[in-house]
Design an enzyme around this catalytic site. Structure first.
Site, PDB file in Angstrom:
ATOM      1  N   GLY A 128       0.914  -1.243  -0.016  1.00  9.69           N
ATOM      2  CA  GLY A 128      -0.007  -0.067   0.069  1.00  9.69           C
ATOM      3  C   GLY A 128       0.970   1.386   0.028  1.00  9.69           C
ATOM      4  O   GLY A 128       0.681   2.098  -0.812  1.00  9.69           O
ATOM      5  N   SER A 129       1.690   1.573   1.063  1.00  8.36           N
ATOM      6  CA  SER A 129       2.345   2.665   1.116  1.00  8.36           C
ATOM      7  C   SER A 129       3.861   2.691   0.436  1.00  8.36           C
ATOM      8  O   SER A 129       4.300   1.717   0.401  1.00  8.36           O
ATOM      9  CB  SER A 129       2.661   3.188   2.357  1.00  8.36           C
ATOM     10  N   HIS A 175      -4.476  -7.471   4.758  1.00  9.50           N
ATOM     11  CA  HIS A 175      -3.273  -7.492   5.119  1.00  9.50           C
ATOM     12  C   HIS A 175      -2.971  -7.691   6.496  1.00  9.50           C
ATOM     13  O   HIS A 175      -3.755  -6.820   7.328  1.00  9.50           O
ATOM     14  CB  HIS A 175      -2.422  -6.259   4.528  1.00  9.50           C
ATOM     15  N   GLU A 199       3.185 -10.955   6.484  1.00 11.60           N
ATOM     16  CA  GLU A 199       4.623 -11.042   7.012  1.00 11.60           C
ATOM     17  C   GLU A 199       4.910 -12.466   7.180  1.00 11.60           C
ATOM     18  O   GLU A 199       4.418 -13.388   7.714  1.00 11.60           O
ATOM     19  CB  GLU A 199       4.885 -10.423   8.150  1.00 11.60           C
ATOM     20  N   HIS A 257      11.560  -4.194   6.577  1.00 12.26           N
ATOM     21  CA  HIS A 257      12.145  -3.760   7.930  1.00 12.26           C
ATOM     22  C   HIS A 257      13.647  -3.379   8.042  1.00 12.26           C
ATOM     23  O   HIS A 257      14.023  -2.703   8.950  1.00 12.26           O
ATOM     24  CB  HIS A 257      11.767  -4.461   9.384  1.00 12.26           C
TER      25      HIS A 257
HETATM   26  N1  GLN Z   1      -1.534  -0.385   3.914  1.00  9.15           N
HETATM   27  C1  GLN Z   1      -0.467  -0.227   4.640  1.00  9.15           C
HETATM   28  C2  GLN Z   1       0.657   0.357   4.497  1.00  9.15           C
HETATM   29  O1  GLN Z   1       1.200  -0.034   3.319  1.00  9.15           O
HETATM   30  C3  GLN Z   1      -0.256  -1.226   5.778  1.00  9.15           C
HETATM   31  C4  GLN Z   1       0.455  -0.934   6.948  1.00  9.15           C
HETATM   32  C5  GLN Z   1       0.574  -1.791   7.901  1.00  9.15           C
HETATM   33  O2  GLN Z   1       0.465  -3.116   7.728  1.00  9.15           O
HETATM   34  N2  GLN Z   1       1.067  -1.655   9.281  1.00  9.15           N
HETATM   35  O3  GLN Z   1       1.480   1.332   4.973  1.00  9.15           O
HETATM   36 ZN    ZN Z   2       2.156  -4.536   7.504  1.00  6.51          ZN
END
Ligand code: GLN
Ligand code: ZN
Length: 541
Positions: free
Chosen positions: A216-217, A426, A450, A479
């Site tokens: 997403g981001s 997700h 993950e 990460h």
């Molecule tokens: N859609 C969000 C992003 O990509 C999901 C963030 C997350 O899972 N913490 O940032």
């Molecule tokens: Zn996530």
């Protein structure tokens, strides 16, 4: 309990003149209480806030003259004022069972913000209902004064508190309540069933095997953050703010096409945080300026406060999603946060159940889902990053106290879409072997999670339990700034393909990319796409 007794027998045998307090919290100690109470602790701390059975177990075990009860009566996890009338009655009751009672918070105050003093934007009408850490300490000392009075109910503090709780809190919304009570079983069921939808969607989308996507981001680079903060400070106009975000979206749509990803995203440049963004756009939340709490390590968050019934007065994500979709012939995912995560990362109300609150948020997000669909968005992702976080401590309570409403809340969000609209979700972890059936029961079409850091052990479990939902176990760890090589991504995919049918496997990083820089994100995604294409080729030979 055997280990507990062994350890504490030893500690207690050597305590000498020191006095030992056993402090428990985050719930009641049910079956252990009889053993604990028989041991020579001088004091025992019990949680009367989250411990639903604490009072009952105390009542079952008679009177204690020689031990002190540390009664956790002020909620250490939430931010609402203490109801003195309830507390005074509780302490009176406890006095029948313990000679000596100490007033305490239900747990450490790490979970609540420091002080209300610096919240200058919140009006007193709201603030008088709140108590952060400092105010909770004041409550403890007020309660002490009240309880040491021969007529507690006559004290000023008691009466003021009583008045506060008798006041109408002006937080209801009749439409929301009507919508909630009109819900029927069918609102939680998406039609047709998964297998049927999977066929329809395969035909509709015509995606290659092992479709590639992201969570997403995209990187929240300095210019992205500056745009948001300039807008917040009033340095730029709304039009300028939106124009910048649209520029970023268009840049990244072009980049994703160039990299060769199959299902694209708009990049979430307008979002500070996946919960705060929706909180700010929904009605019923309060926001603080400085009420930070620790999330983990040095990372802190500023959770919104659920003040009243939650509703959506206007679309929240449609413009950016529709704009992103207009730039490409590939599918762009609409991107939302799910009700359980929004609730779990906020301070919840205490005057209605978590279930009702989750359903209210679900109805609001459901409206957004239907609007996205009506605006031509064919793939919608509803993130439930925090679904696992509020599982009760005891496994025996998992369903009755949590999953039995949390999973339906998610289903309510997407049950109204057409069969050919694809719903993704997700999660930020893969430790869900123990709730795998519940995850499948969310009835999404695709789930990404993950897996890169947990050596893919979940993949075997998916096969064993006949997991129906299509899956995208993250092929690399976002990460770390490390750029994964093509060969290591291929290796991960081959391992996954040992257990997951190729028709069900998606290829993606393991979480959103907002914390990464462009310099590692772009080459990582390029490698991801090359790896997927190479494996795809070998599968079709
Ligand atoms: N859609 C969000 C992003 O990509 C999901 C963030 C997350 O899972 N913490 O940032
Ligand atoms: Zn996530």
């Amino acid at each position: 309990m055997i280990l507990f007794t062994k350890l504490y027998d030893r500690i207690l045998s050597e305590k000498g003149k020191s006095r030992v307090l056993l402090q428990t919290y985050f719930g009641d100690i049910r079956d252990c209480y009889s053993k604990v109470i028989a041991m020579p602790f001088d004091g025992i701390g019990l949680d009367f806030v989250e411990g639903q059975k604490t009072l009952e177990i105390v009542k079952n075990f008679g009177f204690f003259e020689d031990k002190t009860l540390f009664a956790g009566i002020v909620n250490g996890k939430n931010i609402w004022r203490n109801n003195y009338s309830n507390t005074v009655n509780l302490i009176r009751e406890l006095g029948k069972y313990w000679k000596s009672v100490v007033l305490s918070t239900s747990c450490s105050l790490l979970h609540v913000p420091f002080t209300l003093k610096n919240e200058s934007n919140l009006s007193d009408a709201y603030k008088k209902h709140l108590a952060f850490a400092e105010e909770k300490l004041t409550e403890l000392s007020e309660l002490k004064r009240i309880l040491s009075n021969s007529d507690p109910e006559s004290t000023t503090e008691y009466r003021e508190n009583e008045k506060l709780f008798n006041e109408l809190r002006n937080c209801g919304n009749a439409n929301v309540q009507a919508a909630l009570s009109a819900l029927s079983q069918d609102d939680f069921i998406r039609h047709p069933d998964f297998e049927e939808r999977e066929k329809i969607q395969k035909a509709e989308f015509n995606l290659p095997l092992l479709p590639t996507t992201t969570i997403g981001s995209f990187p929240q680079t300095a210019d992205v953050k500056a745009n948001r903060s300039n807008y917040k400070k009033g340095k730029i106009s709304f039009e300028q703010y939106v124009a910048f975000n649209k520029g970023k979206i268009s840049e990244w749509i072009a980049l994703q096409e160039k990299i060769g990803l199959d299902v694209l995203v708009h990049g979430e440049f307008e979002r500070n945080d996946m919960v705060e963004y929706f909180g700010e756009n929904l009605d019923g939340f309060l926001f603080t300026e400085k009420a930070w709490v620790q999330s983990y390590g040095t990372r802190c968050v500023k959770p919104p406060i659920v003040w009243g019934d939650i509703s959506r007065s206007k679309p929240m994500t449609i413009d950016y999603s529709v704009y992103a979709q207009s730039l490409t012939s590939k599918y762009v995912k609409g991107m939302l946060t799910g009700p359980v995560t929004i609730l779990n990362w906020s301070f919840p109300r205490e005057d209605i159940s978590l279930k009702d609150c989750a359903f209210q948020i679900a109805l609001a997000i459901r409206d957004e889902v239907l609007d996205l669909e009506a605006s031509g968005i064919k793939v919608i992702q509803i993130d439930e990053a925090a679904l696992r976080e509020k599982l009760p401590l005891r496994k025996s309570d998992w369903h009755s106290e949590y999953l039995d409403w949390a999973i339906p809340a998610f289903r309510l969000v997407h049950s109204g879409v057409k069969p050919e609209t694809q719903i993704h979700t997700h999660m930020c972890y893969s430790e869900f072997a123990d709730i795998i059936k519940d995850i499948d029961d969310m009835d999404a079409d695709v789930i990404t999670f993950e897996a890169a850091r947990s050596d893919l052990s979940i993949v075997k479990t998916l096969k064993e339990c006949g997991f129906k939902t299509e899956v995208g176990p993250g092929v690399y760890d976002i990460h770390s700034p490390r750029i994964p090589s093509v060969s290591e991504i291929k290796e991960a995919l081959l391992k996954m393909l040992d257990e997951i049918p190729k028709e069900k496997l998606w290829v993606n990083p393991d979480c959103g990319l907002k914390t990464r820089g462009n310099e590692e994100t772009i080459p990582s995604l390029e490698n991801l796409v090359i790896a997927a294409k190479e494996i795809r080729k070998s599968l079709s030979v």
